[in-house]
Design a protein around this motif. Structure first.
Motif, PDB file in Angstrom:
ATOM      1  N   ASN A 120     114.355 -10.417 -65.668  1.00 12.50           N
ATOM      2  CA  ASN A 120     114.209  -8.961 -65.572  1.00 12.50           C
ATOM      3  C   ASN A 120     113.601  -8.584 -64.223  1.00 12.50           C
ATOM      4  OD1 ASN A 120     111.550  -9.660 -67.681  1.00 12.50           O
ATOM      5  ND2 ASN A 120     111.122  -8.611 -65.777  1.00 12.50           N
ATOM      6  N   GLY A 121     113.867  -7.354 -63.808  1.00 13.13           N
ATOM      7  CA  GLY A 121     113.228  -6.820 -62.605  1.00 13.13           C
ATOM      8  C   GLY A 121     111.904  -6.187 -63.004  1.00 13.13           C
ATOM      9  N   LYS A 138     115.437  -2.118 -57.595  1.00  7.10           N
ATOM     10  CA  LYS A 138     115.874  -3.138 -58.561  1.00  7.10           C
ATOM     11  C   LYS A 138     117.316  -2.891 -59.005  1.00  7.10           C
ATOM     12  CE  LYS A 138     112.031  -5.434 -58.679  1.00  7.10           C
ATOM     13  NZ  LYS A 138     111.944  -6.677 -57.916  1.00  7.10           N
ATOM     14  N   PHE A 143     119.931  -5.690 -60.952  1.00 14.30           N
ATOM     15  CA  PHE A 143     119.277  -5.988 -62.230  1.00 14.30           C
ATOM     16  C   PHE A 143     119.838  -5.118 -63.347  1.00 14.30           C
ATOM     17  CE2 PHE A 143     116.134  -7.801 -59.382  1.00 14.30           C
ATOM     18  CZ  PHE A 143     115.733  -8.943 -60.069  1.00 14.30           C
ATOM     19  N   PRO A 308     117.147 -12.271 -70.737  1.00 14.76           N
ATOM     20  CA  PRO A 308     116.448 -12.230 -69.446  1.00 14.76           C
ATOM     21  C   PRO A 308     114.971 -12.618 -69.590  1.00 14.76           C
ATOM     22  CG  PRO A 308     117.810 -10.277 -69.714  1.00 14.76           C
ATOM     23  CD  PRO A 308     117.817 -10.981 -71.033  1.00 14.76           C
ATOM     24  N   GLU A 330     120.290 -10.609 -60.404  1.00 12.74           N
ATOM     25  CA  GLU A 330     119.372 -10.648 -61.552  1.00 12.74           C
ATOM     26  C   GLU A 330     119.160 -12.076 -62.065  1.00 12.74           C
ATOM     27  OE1 GLU A 330     120.880  -8.518 -64.929  1.00 12.74           O
ATOM     28  OE2 GLU A 330     122.950  -9.088 -64.507  1.00 12.74           O
TER      29      GLU A 330
END
Length: 347
Positions: A120-121, A138, A143, A308, A330
């Protein structure tokens, strides 16, 4: 084999906000094992004010480990039960020392550069404008899962921020996770969860402070939004107590930070219990340098999960350890042709 330890201060590129305050530096410690040309290195990633082993005798315990490195791994880990970050540092250093390549602790397609891990961002707390800038960045990086830390600015502003994302992107386009770091009061939590659930979020981490087991159990039972336990897992040492916690609270997810819960072994215990009780989980780094992040990423890859993970913290520092880890889009990946810059630490 000789063991030594070394302190290292990581400097944030820019002050990073959490509900516990703004971080500008991060202290970490390395355990270094040497025998002739052979070496191993592990990171004890303590988080001051959060880690259960943030104690006055922390360095003393590191010294004890180095002086008693001749003991068996089992004996050492047993002595370190209440020092999860040192447990992890030791596990890491021993695996590093025994490995063919000291930074490929768990060889796999990931360490060969043939596969990658979705992440994940991470969006840090701050002024509304700064948070919007981070979100935009992001999204531009590619992402599709974003985690926002909330609880520091006004709740209505945070709701507006999330609404602005949802106006542009549906839940199928962007998965949104939020982390309150225990910022909500027990009295207001359910109402706030109701408001947040209207924004089609994936989950919320630790809505209330840890240690309120019955309140958290009630929240998890009635929540309109899946709840993930994070800080709640810190300081729960025995498998019996871990199982008791999950049975009592019955969360939808748990978040696993190896430096805070006893390394590979402690993390695996939580995973086994989560799967027993049909609780989802994902793994997150806890602001370690690239040495700790590398070990966490390699362990995470062996779990073969498509969710994620929270492993995008490597670019936070101006003086991180140069490594083959890279975030592209991502995903985090390991580029085996790149080198590790650990000479100054190994001196």
């Amino acid at each position: 084999m000789k063991a030594t330890y070394k302190k290292y201060i990581l400097n944030f590129k820019r002050p990073s906000g959490t509900s516990r305050g703004v971080l500008t530096t991060k202290e970490t410690w390395f355990i270094i094992l040497k025998d002739g040309e052979q070496f191993g290195i592990g990171e004890c990633g303590i988080l001051r004010t959060l880690s259960i082993d943030d104690r006055p005798d922390y360095e003393e315990k590191l010294k004890w480990v180095c002086e008693n490195i001749h003991l068996s791994k089992e004996e050492l880990l047993a002595e370190l039960t209440e020092f999860p970050s040192i447990q992890f540092g030791l596990e890491m250093a021993l695996k590093s020392f025994e490995a063919i390549h000291p930074f490929q602790l768990l060889p796999s397609k990931f360490t060969k550069g043939e596969d990658k891990i979705p992440i994940n961002g991470l969006i840090w707390m701050g002024e509304e404008k700064f948070m919007h800038e981070q979100i935009q960045q992001k999204l531009e990086q590619g992402f599709s899962c974003i985690k926002l830390k909330i609880g520091a600015i006004d709740f209505e502003k945070e709701i507006a921020l999330l609404q602005s994302i949802r106006k542009k992107y549906t839940a199928t386009q962007i998965e949104l996770r939020v982390d309150a770091n225990g910022a909500f009061s027990a009295e207001q939590a359910l109402e706030k969860l109701q408001r947040l659930s209207e924004l089609n979020l994936h989950s919320i981490e630790q809505p209330i402070k840890q240690g309120q087991h019955q309140v958290m159990a009630n929240l998890c039972q009635h929540t309109p939004l899946p709840i993930a336990l994070d800080e709640e897992l810190i300081g729960v040492f025995s498998v019996t107590k871990k199982e008791e916690l999950l049975q009592t609270i019955q969360p939808q997810y748990i978040i696993l930070k190896p430096s805070l819960i006893g390394g590979f072994r402690g993390t695996q215990e939580w995973i086994d219990l989560a799967e027993k009780y049909n609780i989802g989980w994902w793994i997150t780094s806890a602001l370690e340098s690239n040495i700790g992040l590398n070990a966490i990423a390699q362990f995470t890859y062996t779990k073969q999960t498509n969710m994620p993970q929270g492993l995008g913290t490597g670019s936070l520092y101006t003086n991180n350890i140069e490594s083959p880890l890279a975030v592209k889009g991502e995903f985090i990946q390991y580029i085996p042709t790149e080198i590790w810059g650990v000479h100054s630490i190994l001196k």
